[in-house]
Design an enzyme around this catalytic site. Sequence first.
Site, mmCIF file in Angstrom:
data_model
loop_
_atom_site.group_PDB
_atom_site.id
_atom_site.type_symbol
_atom_site.label_atom_id
_atom_site.label_comp_id
_atom_site.label_asym_id
_atom_site.label_seq_id
_atom_site.Cartn_x
_atom_site.Cartn_y
_atom_site.Cartn_z
ATOM 1 N N LEU B 33 -19.798 -28.477 -42.440
ATOM 2 C CA LEU B 33 -18.856 -28.302 -43.557
ATOM 3 C C LEU B 33 -18.133 -26.957 -43.506
ATOM 4 C CD1 LEU B 33 -21.059 -29.928 -46.329
ATOM 5 C CD2 LEU B 33 -18.962 -30.887 -45.354
ATOM 6 N N ASN B 35 -15.476 -26.432 -41.938
ATOM 7 C CA ASN B 35 -14.037 -26.695 -41.957
ATOM 8 C C ASN B 35 -13.743 -28.059 -42.571
ATOM 9 O OD1 ASN B 35 -11.421 -25.965 -41.548
ATOM 10 N ND2 ASN B 35 -11.391 -26.323 -39.347
ATOM 11 N N ASP B 58 -25.564 -26.759 -38.800
ATOM 12 C CA ASP B 58 -24.870 -26.116 -37.683
ATOM 13 C C ASP B 58 -25.575 -26.507 -36.380
ATOM 14 O OD1 ASP B 58 -24.120 -24.218 -35.708
ATOM 15 O OD2 ASP B 58 -23.694 -22.713 -37.241
ATOM 16 N N PHE B 80 -16.693 -33.598 -31.803
ATOM 17 C CA PHE B 80 -15.541 -32.903 -32.383
ATOM 18 C C PHE B 80 -15.890 -31.484 -32.828
ATOM 19 C CE2 PHE B 80 -14.584 -37.415 -33.303
ATOM 20 C CZ PHE B 80 -13.320 -37.509 -32.780
ATOM 21 N N SER B 124 -8.019 -30.658 -25.031
ATOM 22 C CA SER B 124 -6.715 -30.279 -25.565
ATOM 23 C C SER B 124 -5.740 -30.069 -24.427
ATOM 24 C CB SER B 124 -6.879 -28.972 -26.347
ATOM 25 O OG SER B 124 -5.637 -28.351 -26.530
ATOM 26 N N TYR B 149 -9.751 -20.076 -27.550
ATOM 27 C CA TYR B 149 -9.939 -21.477 -27.939
ATOM 28 C C TYR B 149 -9.729 -22.397 -26.733
ATOM 29 C CZ TYR B 149 -8.578 -26.109 -29.433
ATOM 30 O OH TYR B 149 -8.473 -27.462 -29.531
ATOM 31 N N LYS B 153 -12.371 -24.938 -24.346
ATOM 32 C CA LYS B 153 -12.145 -26.350 -24.005
ATOM 33 C C LYS B 153 -12.225 -26.546 -22.494
ATOM 34 C CE LYS B 153 -11.782 -27.928 -28.117
ATOM 35 N NZ LYS B 153 -12.899 -28.761 -28.609
ATOM 36 N N PHE B 177 -2.604 -33.890 -27.445
ATOM 37 C CA PHE B 177 -1.407 -33.079 -27.606
ATOM 38 C C PHE B 177 -1.379 -32.598 -29.059
ATOM 39 C CE2 PHE B 177 0.756 -32.672 -23.532
ATOM 40 C CZ PHE B 177 -0.219 -33.278 -22.766
ATOM 41 N N GLU B 296 4.275 -14.603 -29.971
ATOM 42 C CA GLU B 296 3.689 -14.435 -28.637
ATOM 43 C C GLU B 296 2.866 -15.663 -28.238
ATOM 44 O OE1 GLU B 296 1.188 -11.033 -26.210
ATOM 45 O OE2 GLU B 296 1.322 -10.950 -28.391
ATOM 46 N N GLY B 297 3.004 -16.078 -27.003
ATOM 47 C CA GLY B 297 2.136 -17.144 -26.486
ATOM 48 C C GLY B 297 2.690 -18.547 -26.658
#
Lengths: 340, 340
Positions: B33, B35, B58, B80, B124, B149, B153, B177, B296-297
Amino acid sequence: MAILVTGGLGYIGSHTVVELLNNGYEVVIIDDLSNSEKFILKNIEEITGKKPVFYPFDLKRRELLTQVFDAHQIEGCINFAAYKAVGESQEKPVDYYENNLFSLIHILQEFKTRNISNFIFSSSCTVYGQADQMPIDENTPLKTPESVYGKTKQMGEEILKDFANAHKRKISLLRYFNPIGAHPSAKLGELPIGVPSNLVPYVMQTAAGIREKLNIWGNDYDTEDGTPIRDYIYVVDIAKAHVAALKKLMNDPSGEAVIDIYNLGTGKGSSVLDVVKAFEAANHVEVPYQICERREGDITVAYANADKAEKELGWRSETSLEEALRTVWEWQKYLDTKNH
Amino acid sequence: MAILVTGGLGYIGSHTVVELLNNGYEVVIIDDLSNSEKFILKNIEEITGKKPVFYPFDLKRRELLTQVFDAHQIEGCINFAAYKAVGESQEKPVDYYENNLFSLIHILQEFKTRNISNFIFSSSCTVYGQADQMPIDENTPLKTPESVYGKTKQMGEEILKDFANAHKRKISLLRYFNPIGAHPSAKLGELPIGVPSNLVPYVMQTAAGIREKLNIWGNDYDTEDGTPIRDYIYVVDIAKAHVAALKKLMNDPSGEAVIDIYNLGTGKGSSVLDVVKAFEAANHVEVPYQICERREGDITVAYANADKAEKELGWRSETSLEEALRTVWEWQKYLDTKNH
């Protein structure tokens, strides 16, 4: 103020602890003895006349690690603790990722919370994969390593760089080529646990009659004598590089992120047959061998350009292949005495 | 027999749980929980008329995870659970590596020990970094992602491939995507926690008057209208792809390692301004915006070739951008009702 050395009773770890103690550092060792033995601690004390603090536990046990950080004023860490058998890493990838990454991340959480800098990481030339050019310098592009072991090293480097940048900490990534040899006292060396997977311990055991013959995995490589070429570097030289790298980090007053990367090699390539002959010549023994089929995943040539470490750390390898191999044989004799 | 869905109360997770339940699967959810909110579970039950099992903890708590595997016959997992905020990942790299890697590795240890196969991983398109060619298919070379992040992945994919090869297990890496939209019931959607960092939630909140103006980060990119192009895909379509990927793995009788990799996209690129206009047209609202400096990025263009998923899974995106954006507005209205 103390330096935490994880895996400090291991092969390179124990040699580095000796150099740290000889340079006046307080040392706290964490080692779960999964790849070492308690007598190494006693021998470190005999060599140096000093007593490092020792905690025997697995770094995956976060709560015990926190207690060590509570109990000591840690001002830096040299992180040797890791599984390191290339072949085994392919069979037990989850254990390798868990052991090598969790231990690193647990220490970084303590560093982050407590505002500690100065982290030195045992990396490896395997992060270069099959490099396209020789010698390999620190700007040689990284490739995905062939083994899970190598990937844990590459991921560890990446995690540390992000940590340094995000929190303005100082790190040094030391990429070892092929460490060999034992301490001049013959009281520290590579412990043969099971069948050795590295060349020099196998040579040593063959000379001692423990193994009948050395297997040489292919003599049809594109090298002068047909056997693969590596950069064999003496373990005490490697240990000294850690002290030099640590001093550089600790003397940096900038308060900015520092990301040092150094190849630790001699700059000189030696073939498998070179090593066998040098061992025989250095120790006046015979090493019977047989040529076998190539082994999967072995590359032809890998040796370092180690100029950057010389320029920035004032360090370079000082010990010849023969000298290093002489210490190996003394170490074998010591092990014989212990076992009889 | 049940499917474990970690992060099953999250944005894509909750939509996937609905599809799994509607397809007759038993579902066990683990979600801390961090998020999401508990009402999502109630809404899943309302939509499907079924009750998934739910454990709130967790995944770093290994002993609790073991208890879940003891209590249920798990025959597959859709993972997920992960931190996912790109910007935050740069500031808190150690937390991101710890959370995203430990949870994955803990589950794989249970899979390994209990001889379970069928693992689906939320990956991703960031693993492609700044791709040199468009559209991006599954053979497009991976690059080091721009963010921590993205690196978690890419590392997760690598760990899973090694796991599958070593233990002959079946895995599917789904490279999303840009997921958008909400459930047609308007009872599930992307929960706005803090200031949204993704485009569509920001558009939604601007239309609702929660934000004054939408910031468009640069209109001088090399695209038709100057704003960056992405591949926006409807979340329910993505959820359905998970069921298709799971069925394929579970129906594979080979006993060999299976490593499936699929892009989940529409194959069609839309600019930021396209999205704004489509949102306005679909919902008859205005979205005031201002052009700001580039961020940026941000890359210029990224959209998928998703033919492989169509060919091998019989799956393709079926929902138009306008339709997807209509569900977003319904979801905002639902959130308004809840808050008043």
